[in-house]
Structure formats: structure tokens, C-alpha cells
Scaffold this motif. Structure first.
Motif, PDB file in Angstrom:
ATOM      1  N   TYR A   9       0.751  -1.204   0.257  1.00  0.00           N
ATOM      2  CA  TYR A   9      -0.020   0.179  -0.032  1.00  0.00           C
ATOM      3  C   TYR A   9       0.807   1.410  -0.003  1.00  0.00           C
ATOM      4  O   TYR A   9       0.508   2.039  -0.750  1.00  0.00           O
ATOM      5  N   ASN A  13       1.544   4.117  -2.911  1.00  0.00           N
ATOM      6  CA  ASN A  13       1.266   5.636  -2.914  1.00  0.00           C
ATOM      7  C   ASN A  13       2.396   6.283  -3.219  1.00  0.00           C
ATOM      8  O   ASN A  13       2.318   7.377  -3.794  1.00  0.00           O
ATOM      9  N   ARG A  25       1.646  14.491   3.907  1.00  0.00           N
ATOM     10  CA  ARG A  25       1.526  13.821   5.283  1.00  0.00           C
ATOM     11  C   ARG A  25       2.262  14.797   6.030  1.00  0.00           C
ATOM     12  O   ARG A  25       1.690  15.151   7.242  1.00  0.00           O
ATOM     13  N   ASP A  65      -8.738   1.420  12.083  1.00  0.00           N
ATOM     14  CA  ASP A  65      -9.119   0.969  10.835  1.00  0.00           C
ATOM     15  C   ASP A  65      -9.840  -0.263  10.900  1.00  0.00           C
ATOM     16  O   ASP A  65      -9.638  -1.342  11.794  1.00  0.00           O
ATOM     17  N   PHE A  66     -10.840  -0.425   9.797  1.00  0.00           N
ATOM     18  CA  PHE A  66     -11.677  -1.670  10.029  1.00  0.00           C
ATOM     19  C   PHE A  66     -11.033  -2.630   9.259  1.00  0.00           C
ATOM     20  O   PHE A  66     -11.431  -3.967   9.097  1.00  0.00           O
ATOM     21  N   SER A  67      -9.956  -2.572   8.570  1.00  0.00           N
ATOM     22  CA  SER A  67      -9.204  -3.664   7.719  1.00  0.00           C
ATOM     23  C   SER A  67      -8.023  -3.989   8.505  1.00  0.00           C
ATOM     24  O   SER A  67      -6.968  -3.488   8.886  1.00  0.00           O
ATOM     25  N   SER A 115      -6.941  10.894   6.926  1.00  0.00           N
ATOM     26  CA  SER A 115      -6.351  10.830   5.640  1.00  0.00           C
ATOM     27  C   SER A 115      -6.532   9.976   4.564  1.00  0.00           C
ATOM     28  O   SER A 115      -6.535   8.728   4.814  1.00  0.00           O
ATOM     29  N   PHE A 116      -7.420  10.331   3.541  1.00  0.00           N
ATOM     30  CA  PHE A 116      -7.412   9.686   2.426  1.00  0.00           C
ATOM     31  C   PHE A 116      -8.333   8.371   2.746  1.00  0.00           C
ATOM     32  O   PHE A 116      -8.241   7.546   2.164  1.00  0.00           O
ATOM     33  N   VAL A 121     -15.452   5.765   3.124  1.00  0.00           N
ATOM     34  CA  VAL A 121     -16.528   5.250   4.268  1.00  0.00           C
ATOM     35  C   VAL A 121     -17.903   5.398   3.559  1.00  0.00           C
ATOM     36  O   VAL A 121     -18.095   6.538   2.889  1.00  0.00           O
TER      37      VAL A 121
HETATM   38  C1  LIG Z   1      -6.891   4.883   1.150  1.00  0.00           C
HETATM   39  S1  LIG Z   1      -6.772   4.230   2.704  1.00  0.00           S
HETATM   40  C2  LIG Z   1      -6.069   5.201   3.678  1.00  0.00           C
HETATM   41  C3  LIG Z   1      -5.250   4.858   4.642  1.00  0.00           C
HETATM   42  C4  LIG Z   1      -4.173   5.822   5.538  1.00  0.00           C
HETATM   43  N1  LIG Z   1      -5.181   7.026   6.381  1.00  0.00           N
HETATM   44  C5  LIG Z   1      -3.543   6.820   4.726  1.00  0.00           C
HETATM   45  O1  LIG Z   1      -3.395   7.875   4.823  1.00  0.00           O
HETATM   46  O2  LIG Z   1      -2.611   6.058   3.999  1.00  0.00           O
HETATM   47  C6  LIG Z   1      -8.409   4.077   3.198  1.00  0.00           C
HETATM   48  C7  LIG Z   1      -8.631   3.116   4.784  1.00  0.00           C
HETATM   49  O3  LIG Z   1      -9.948   3.496   4.986  1.00  0.00           O
HETATM   50  C8  LIG Z   1     -10.341   2.319   5.881  1.00  0.00           C
HETATM   51  N2  LIG Z   1     -11.950   2.236   5.928  1.00  0.00           N
HETATM   52  C9  LIG Z   1     -12.705   2.366   4.971  1.00  0.00           C
HETATM   53  N3  LIG Z   1     -13.999   2.574   5.518  1.00  0.00           N
HETATM   54  C10 LIG Z   1     -13.753   2.422   7.007  1.00  0.00           C
HETATM   55  C11 LIG Z   1     -14.801   2.426   7.913  1.00  0.00           C
HETATM   56  N4  LIG Z   1     -16.077   2.396   7.808  1.00  0.00           N
HETATM   57  N5  LIG Z   1     -14.280   2.212   9.189  1.00  0.00           N
HETATM   58  C12 LIG Z   1     -12.851   2.174   9.387  1.00  0.00           C
HETATM   59  N6  LIG Z   1     -11.852   2.285   8.295  1.00  0.00           N
HETATM   60  C13 LIG Z   1     -12.557   2.267   6.987  1.00  0.00           C
HETATM   61  C14 LIG Z   1      -9.725   1.292   4.725  1.00  0.00           C
HETATM   62  O4  LIG Z   1      -9.795   0.076   5.352  1.00  0.00           O
HETATM   63  C15 LIG Z   1      -8.305   1.831   4.534  1.00  0.00           C
HETATM   64  O5  LIG Z   1      -7.367   1.541   5.436  1.00  0.00           O
END
Ligand SMILES: C[S@@+](CC[C@H](N)C(=O)[O-])C[C@H]1O[C@@H](n2cnc3c(N)ncnc32)[C@H](O)[C@@H]1O
Length: 226
Positions: A9, A13, A25, A65-67, A115-116, A121
Motif C-alpha cells: 500500500y 502511494n 502527510r 481501521d476496519f481492515s 487521511s484519504f 467510508v
Molecule cells: C486509502 S486508505 C487510507 C489509509 C491511511 N489513512 C493513509 O493515509 O494512507 C483508506 C482506509 O480507509 C479504511 N476504511 C474505509 N472505510 C472504513 C470504515 N467504515 N471504518 C474504518 N476504516 C475504514 C480502509 O480500510 C483503508 O485502510
């Protein structure tokens, strides 16, 4: 989807943003301006790359995070790169949780940041309301997200990059190139700076303002909970 891209990931990026993501960032960390002893929630934190920078000043940061895949990669990387937690004077902890139902008490953070992530969501307004619930009165919200370029010719070039060049690079380098086709679509469908500010206000936040980065490729919105 995020579990599947977790391993590469941050590398992707860096590659796809041509290093810009590091500057974004850094700016977000300056805007968050976490102080020693502050409690910071980095929501949709992914692998916690931003969370580590928020904790550098001595704040305690929860990367949520939920992942589980993203959290695992972040946790393992931090254990290898900084086993004694020297780079982070504060504590970084990883927590599994859904932005729509955060596993935290009311008013438990000084700053909540994302962030991002907000773009991903399902239920943006609900997430903004939930973020407000866990922020203490007087605390702040900081959102970093892709946005709108307001200079037409630059926007045209960027759109071509997003829909043509980016997916082509992803097809060659990424293990899940389809995830990066979703990226271009989600950026196109995401509200502009002013609309997002309105949405933030409608979730009960005050003093909403924003700053464009890289001509509006990214915008950082800041708000306060009264
Ligand atoms: C593009 S990544 C961004 C990660 C990090 N914030 C960054 O700046 O690199 C988006 C993240 O949003 C998380 N995500 C999406 N929907 C979510 C939710 N409902 N609750 C928690 N995490 C969520 C995904 O699992 C993912 O890790």
C-alpha cells in the motif's frame, strides 16, 4: 479490498503520487500539531503511516481501521523499524474499528483526523457525526482528502493522469490493479472543497476552513467541536 493491497500500500502511494504523499502527510502533521500528552485518533489509518508522524511530538495516537490486513502490516512494520519506539516519543496503538460505530468513549480525543479515508467510508455524514462524538469540546477535526483542482488546464492534465496513466502503472506494478481503477472513480465522485465544508458543518462541527495542497489535488479541512 484494502486487506488485499495492504502489503504494498505505502509503496504504491509513493509511486503513484510521485512522492507527493510524503509532503502532504508532513503538512497534515503540522496542521494536526499534536502536543505531548494529546490523545489523537487517526481514523481509517490504514498502515498507520500518518499516525506515526502524529506521535513523533509525544502525543498518544490510536490508529483505527476496519481492515485487519492494513493494521497488521502497520503494526509489524513499526515493530521492525522502531522496536523501542524511539522515533515516536508518544505511543502508537492500533485498534480495529468501524468509522460508523467507533469503539471509543464520548469526548475521549483532543484531535480526530482522517487521511484519504473519508472518501472510502460508506456513510460520510454519519462518520463525521461519530468523529464529533469522540472529540472533546474544543477539540479539532483534520481531514486530508483528494479534492478539486481549480485551474482548468491543470485539472485536464490531472484527469488524464488519473484515468489513463495511473491505471496503466497500477496494471504493471500492483498486485490488485482493479483497486486503483476504483481510486480514480472515487476521486471523481468526491465533493469539492466547499461542498465538503458544508457537509462537515451539517454534522455539527464549527469554524470549518480548508487549505489546498498541490493546487487542490488534495485539500485539508479543519473544524472545531464547540
Ligand atoms: C486509502 S486508505 C487510507 C489509509 C491511511 N489513512 C493513509 O493515509 O494512507 C483508506 C482506509 O480507509 C479504511 N476504511 C474505509 N472505510 C472504513 C470504515 N467504515 N471504518 C474504518 N476504516 C475504514 C480502509 O480500510 C483503508 O485502510
Amino acid at each position: 479490498m484494502f486487506d488485499a493491497v495492504a502489503g504494498r500500500y505505502d509503496l504504491m502511494n509513493d509511486l503513484l503520487s510521485m512522492g507527493q504523499v510524503r509532503l502532504w502527510r508532513r503538512t497534515v502533521a503540522r496542521i494536526v500539531a499534536a502536543r505531548p500528552g494529546d490523545r489523537v485518533l487517526d481514523l481509517a489509518a490504514g498502515t498507520g503511516t500518518s499516525a506515526v508522524s502524529f506521535a513523533a511530538s509525544g502525543a498518544d495516537c490510536v490508529a483505527c481501521d476496519f481492515s485487519l490486513g492494513m493494521l497488521r502490516v502497520g503494526n509489524a512494520r513499526l515493530a521492525v523499524q522502531d522496536p523501542q519506539r524511539v522515533r515516536t516519543r508518544g505511543r502508537v496503538s492500533f485498534a480495529a474499528g468501524d468509522a460508523l460505530r467507533l469503539p471509543f468513549r464520548d469526548e475521549s480525543f483532543d484531535v480526530v483526523t482522517i487521511s484519504f479515508g473519508l472518501r472510502n467510508v460508506q456513510g460520510v455524514r454519519e462518520a463525521l457525526t461519530e468523529m464529533r462524538r469522540v472529540t472533546r469540546p474544543g477539540g479539532r477535526l483534520v481531514i486530508c482528502e483528494f479534492s478539486r483542482i481549480l485551474i482548468d488546464p491543470v485539472d485536464k492534465v490531472y484527469r488524464r493522469y488519473l484515468t489513463g496513466v495511473l491505471p496503466a502503472i497500477a496494471r504493471r506494478v500492483a498486485r490488485n490493479p482493479e483497486a486503483y481503477e476504483y481510486l480514480a472513480d472515487s476521486i471523481r465522485d468526491w465533493p469539492g472543497q466547499r461542498e465538503l465544508a458544508d457537509l462537515i458543518r451539517s454534522a455539527g462541527w464549527s469554524s470549518v476552513r480548508w487549505r489546498d495542497l498541490t493546487a487542490g489535488v488534495v485539500a485539508v479541512h479543519v473544524a472545531r467541536r464547540l
